[in-house]
Write a protein that holds these residues in place. Structure first.
Motif, PDB file in Angstrom:
ATOM      1  N   LEU A  53       0.833  -1.208   0.000  1.00  0.00           N
ATOM      2  CA  LEU A  53       0.000   0.000   0.000  1.00  0.00           C
ATOM      3  C   LEU A  53       0.862   1.251   0.000  1.00  0.00           C
ATOM      4  O   LEU A  53       1.982   1.264   0.516  1.00  0.00           O
ATOM      5  N   GLU A  54       0.311   2.310  -0.572  1.00  0.00           N
ATOM      6  CA  GLU A  54       0.956   3.628  -0.539  1.00  0.00           C
ATOM      7  C   GLU A  54       0.612   4.311   0.784  1.00  0.00           C
ATOM      8  O   GLU A  54      -0.362   3.952   1.450  1.00  0.00           O
ATOM      9  N   ASP A  55       1.399   5.342   1.132  1.00  0.00           N
ATOM     10  CA  ASP A  55       1.160   6.061   2.392  1.00  0.00           C
ATOM     11  C   ASP A  55      -0.218   6.719   2.432  1.00  0.00           C
ATOM     12  O   ASP A  55      -0.836   6.824   3.485  1.00  0.00           O
ATOM     13  N   ASP A  56      -0.681   7.168   1.256  1.00  0.00           N
ATOM     14  CA  ASP A  56      -1.964   7.896   1.254  1.00  0.00           C
ATOM     15  C   ASP A  56      -3.160   6.998   0.917  1.00  0.00           C
ATOM     16  O   ASP A  56      -4.277   7.476   0.741  1.00  0.00           O
ATOM     17  N   ASP A  57      -2.929   5.688   0.827  1.00  0.00           N
ATOM     18  CA  ASP A  57      -4.067   4.780   0.648  1.00  0.00           C
ATOM     19  C   ASP A  57      -4.917   4.752   1.915  1.00  0.00           C
ATOM     20  O   ASP A  57      -4.420   4.965   3.029  1.00  0.00           O
ATOM     21  N   ILE A  58      -6.202   4.485   1.742  1.00  0.00           N
ATOM     22  CA  ILE A  58      -7.119   4.394   2.894  1.00  0.00           C
ATOM     23  C   ILE A  58      -7.355   2.911   3.163  1.00  0.00           C
ATOM     24  O   ILE A  58      -7.951   2.208   2.346  1.00  0.00           O
ATOM     25  N   LEU A  59      -6.843   2.449   4.305  1.00  0.00           N
ATOM     26  CA  LEU A  59      -6.817   1.020   4.607  1.00  0.00           C
ATOM     27  C   LEU A  59      -8.081   0.612   5.375  1.00  0.00           C
ATOM     28  O   LEU A  59      -8.271   1.010   6.527  1.00  0.00           O
ATOM     29  N   PHE A  60      -8.933  -0.140   4.701  1.00  0.00           N
ATOM     30  CA  PHE A  60     -10.109  -0.728   5.351  1.00  0.00           C
ATOM     31  C   PHE A  60      -9.712  -2.134   5.813  1.00  0.00           C
ATOM     32  O   PHE A  60      -9.397  -2.996   4.983  1.00  0.00           O
ATOM     33  N   LEU A  61      -9.710  -2.356   7.118  1.00  0.00           N
ATOM     34  CA  LEU A  61      -9.267  -3.646   7.665  1.00  0.00           C
ATOM     35  C   LEU A  61     -10.468  -4.507   8.050  1.00  0.00           C
ATOM     36  O   LEU A  61     -11.335  -4.066   8.816  1.00  0.00           O
TER      37      LEU A  61
END
Length: 421
Positions: free
Chosen positions: A220-228
């Motif tokens: 993932l990139e730093d600015d990705d929004i991670l839905f866990l």
């Protein structure tokens, strides 16, 4: 004076709910000088305080042989009956040895007297307690009547006898109010409600450099929004709703990450989810190889992260389960101060929602309103932070170790007569 306590279960290893909750109970008891010992078929606990009996594990070939003949049919052959009672007799002998070896004062049975994963162990415990009058707390996480796979049975007589037994020496503990009512209604057995807990008195540690490597390592990139999605890949987790949510946000930066493997129910569901994600244009990542019980390295040299590491790097938690016995991932979201989507499963409605927690709730299906609320959480930092701070306080008030301490004190005092917890 500390009490010598023996925990009994089929397995004390890994990150299943029973193993995790029993470790929390042992921790709270240890804080008050009570010493815990462990009896199971599979164990990762301290060897000096553990007794491992392979036939106590539900995955033992002899136990699996019994289970194949006990469920999905209405009658059993005499050799099934013989084998169950022969193994029960053998296991009962090991329970006598366990209590003698560690000079135990009290047994805490973890799920082995409510879900018939190991019928001989349940029968052995029932006979042992009936013969000795041994003080026993039976901690029930799942009852067999809650699971379809046990609904057609050739061992109904044994289920009535041992899952759970109605013996005066046993104090029963249930983890939600539906289970408490069901047990009373079906068996005339009362129980004390003890919810699952987390250590809300101690805040989670700040994410360190190791944890911060999680995003990069999974691509993932730093600015990705991670839905866990912090669950196993099994149908009752409703992961298709998580995919639909990420798709509805129409943002390529939103990525869905699943932390656990498919578990013990085959890979058909996982294949269906992958197809759905692909056709919906959702970037789906399976990270069960990168997430484990503790930090370390895989054979290929890649890092293994803990679930806490994964939570620390997540932006949003998806938890659209259709059914849960309690819902540990929901408490974890509160603990790690992450906003969370919840499908209003029945235990949530009965035992958690009335406490006032602030979550994005869906009622079995995704609506535009739900998607809009999730979008607001992503966009509005102040709104997000006030929500997660509030939920942390809810967790502290109702689902913390202090709640467990109070409940265990009552249970232990009922047997010992000493208020020493």
């Amino acid at each position: 004076m500390g009490v010598q306590i023996g925990f009994v279960g089929t397995r004390f290893a890994g990150t299943d709910g029973v193993s995790l909750e029993s470790a929390k109970w042992a921790q709270v008891l240890w804080d008050h000088r009570h010493v815990s010992h462990w009896y199971s078929g599979l164990s990762d606990r301290d060897r000096d305080t553990s007794m491992v009996v392979p036939h106590a594990y539900f995955g033992h070939p002899d136990i699996e042989w019994i289970n194949r003949r006990a469920f999905g049919t209405r009658t059993r052959t005499p050799d099934v009956t013989r084998r169950i009672y022969a193994l029960a007799d053998y296991l009962k002998g090991t329970l006598y040895e366990f209590t003698r070896r560690y000079d135990l004062d009290l047994l805490i049975v973890q799920n082995a007297l409510c879900i018939p994963m190991n019928i001989p162990l349940g029968v052995a415990l029932t006979h042992f307690i009936a013969e000795t009058g041994f003080p026993t707390i039976a901690h029930h996480h799942d009852f067999y009547w809650e699971r379809d796979r046990f609904s057609v049975s050739a061992v109904t007589d044994m289920l009535w006898t041992a899952f759970p037994p109605a013996l005066p020496q046993i104090q029963n503990v249930t983890i939600n109010s539906f289970a408490q009512e069901d047990l009373a209604h079906r068996r005339g057995v009362s129980s004390i409600l003890v919810p699952n807990v987390l250590d809300f008195e101690n805040e989670p540690e700040e994410a360190d450099d190791y944890a911060r490597g999680f995003r990069q390592d999974i691509g993932l990139e730093d600015d990705d929004i991670l839905f866990l999605q912090p669950t196993r890949v099994v149908p009752r987790k409703g992961i298709e709703h998580s995919i639909s949510l990420v798709a509805a946000l129409k943002n390529d930066k939103c990525k869905l990450v699943i932390s656990h493997a498919s578990g013990d129910e085959g890979n058909e569901y996982l294949a269906a989810l992958k197809d759905l994600a692909e056709s919906s244009g959702v970037h789906l990542l399976l990270c069960d190889k990168q997430v484990g019980d503790k930090r370390g390295y895989n054979d290929d040299g890649s890092k293994i992260y803990t679930l806490a590491d994964a939570y620390s790097q997540a932006d949003f938690i998806t938890y659209p389960s259709l059914y849960e016995g309690f819902g540990n991932a929901l408490l974890e979201a509160f603990y790690f101060r992450k906003p969370v989507l919840v499908n209003r499963y029945s235990i949530y409605v009965a035992d958690i929602e009335p406490k006032g927690a602030k979550v994005i709730a869906m009622q079995g299906y995704l609506t535009k309103d739900v998607v809009a609320k999730v979008q607001r959480i992503i966009d509005d930092r102040d709104y997000r932070e006030s929500m997660v701070d509030f939920n942390y306080e809810i967790g502290k008030a109702f689902f913390s170790y202090s709640v467990l301490r109070r409940k265990l004190r009552a249970l232990v005092t009922n047997f010992t007569g000493q208020d020493n917890l």
